[in-house]
Design a protein around this motif. Sequence first.
Motif, PDB file in Angstrom:
ATOM      1  N   MET A  34       0.870  -1.174   0.000  1.00 14.61           N
ATOM      2  CA  MET A  34       0.000   0.000   0.000  1.00 14.61           C
ATOM      3  C   MET A  34       0.908   1.225   0.000  1.00 14.61           C
ATOM      4  SD  MET A  34      -2.750  -1.591  -0.099  1.00 14.61           S
ATOM      5  CE  MET A  34      -4.007  -0.377   0.069  1.00 14.61           C
ATOM      6  N   SER A  35       1.250   1.697  -1.192  1.00 18.49           N
ATOM      7  CA  SER A  35       2.165   2.824  -1.305  1.00 18.49           C
ATOM      8  C   SER A  35       1.949   3.524  -2.641  1.00 18.49           C
ATOM      9  CB  SER A  35       3.610   2.337  -1.209  1.00 18.49           C
ATOM     10  OG  SER A  35       4.506   3.399  -1.440  1.00 18.49           O
ATOM     11  N   PHE A  68      -2.551  -0.760  -8.391  1.00 21.32           N
ATOM     12  CA  PHE A  68      -1.926  -1.472  -7.271  1.00 21.32           C
ATOM     13  C   PHE A  68      -0.429  -1.429  -7.462  1.00 21.32           C
ATOM     14  CE2 PHE A  68      -2.449  -4.770 -10.444  1.00 21.32           C
ATOM     15  CZ  PHE A  68      -1.339  -5.592 -10.305  1.00 21.32           C
TER      16      PHE A  68
END
Length: 108
Positions: A34-35, A68
């Motif tokens: 998650m970045s 993603f």
Amino acid sequence: MTKLTRTLALSIFALAAGTAGAMPRPMDAGRVIMSDTADRDVAIDTSTRWVNVTNGQTVRFDVGGQRFTFVFDAWPSTDSVPLSAIAPKGVTVPDVRVYIAPNPLYQD
């Protein structure tokens, strides 16, 4: 052939057939993170057939507006993976193969 022998033989055959062409698991290639930070951004559309990455790279994929980020940390035996195998649930991807090149920093 007895019933037990037949059952055992069929079980062994089914197990062997199931692992013969086993698809790499996502954890064999790396992990979703998650970045918003990535080494590269790759847009996937219906004309995309493959993507080349380098082991150790962080890539943000954009598949029709669904994004993603994936860190490639592949096992030595994993040199390619279907994008669908690493995409998070809910992200629909076309038939695209990701080819993972060895990281030149770790070559002899």
